[in-house]
Write an enzyme that holds these catalytic residues in place. Sequence first.
Site: not given
Ligand code: IPE
Ligand code: IPE
Ligand code: MG
Length: 243
Positions: A38, A132, A21
């Site tokens: 990303h 892995l 995240d």
């Molecule tokens: C969880 O992250 C999903 C991934 C890392 C792919 P999110 O950013 O979607 O989760 P919330 O919305 O903060 O709970």
């Molecule tokens: C995690 O990073 C990747 C996905 C959920 C696809 P985020 O896109 O949730 O990044 P933040 O949380 O908005 O910084």
């Molecule tokens: Mg996020």
Amino acid sequence: MLQSTSPDAARPGLHVAIIMDGNGRWAAAHGRPRAAGHAAGVSALREVAETAPALGIATLTVYAFSADNWARPRAEVSALMRLLQRSLATEVDRCVTNGVRLSIIGRRDRLPASLARAIAAAEERTADGRRLWLRVAVDYSARDLIRRAAAAWVGPRPPTREEFSALIGEVGSAGGAPDVDLLVRTGGEQRLSDFLLWECAYAELYFTPRMWPDFDAAELGRAVADFRRRERRFGGLPQAAAG
Ligand code: IPE
Ligand code: IPE
Ligand code: MG
């Protein structure tokens, strides 16, 4: 008792799960579009996957796209789907060279057909990887998988835990995985966001404020070292008290 020179030598490989995240916030902090965050996240995953076996990790399950992430703006969702497909194409050779078996867990029926085909091809090419097992969760919802596994069970009695774990693996299309030993979440949030709810029953949790693109081999080493210092009791007594 004779101490083994390598503390990991006698232990079976760990199952580490990572909620990757913080890509969006990392991008914002660098004045770049979210998609750039990303893309940087893919590089972090490459580094982490390549370090994992040396740390005693045999299975690595990472959260790339949740079932709830479909709620994001259409442009971000398509950028993510394109990135996934491109990454499968560019990384698969490296996976083969490094002995990485790649599996995608989650639903496939809502993915673009070209991505679903790329997934099947990458899984086939890496099927013999033994160093892995890298499981990437895409269109993933733990509650949905548990619900579908429960519906798929036929039998005169409830499944055993092992049978149900295997069923969740089948429904999630990669086969059963061991329980998670260590769950890492980057980006500062401390929640599960519907990831591996069944498999994490006794997982040790590790949260770091680092955004995912800044997570690297050294950070993974710190997380595993922290895990090694913990005492897991599984409902029993601490070793010292058990006599
Ligand atoms: C969880 O992250 C999903 C991934 C890392 C792919 P999110 O950013 O979607 O989760 P919330 O919305 O903060 O709970
Ligand atoms: C995690 O990073 C990747 C996905 C959920 C696809 P985020 O896109 O949730 O990044 P933040 O949380 O908005 O910084
Ligand atoms: Mg996020």
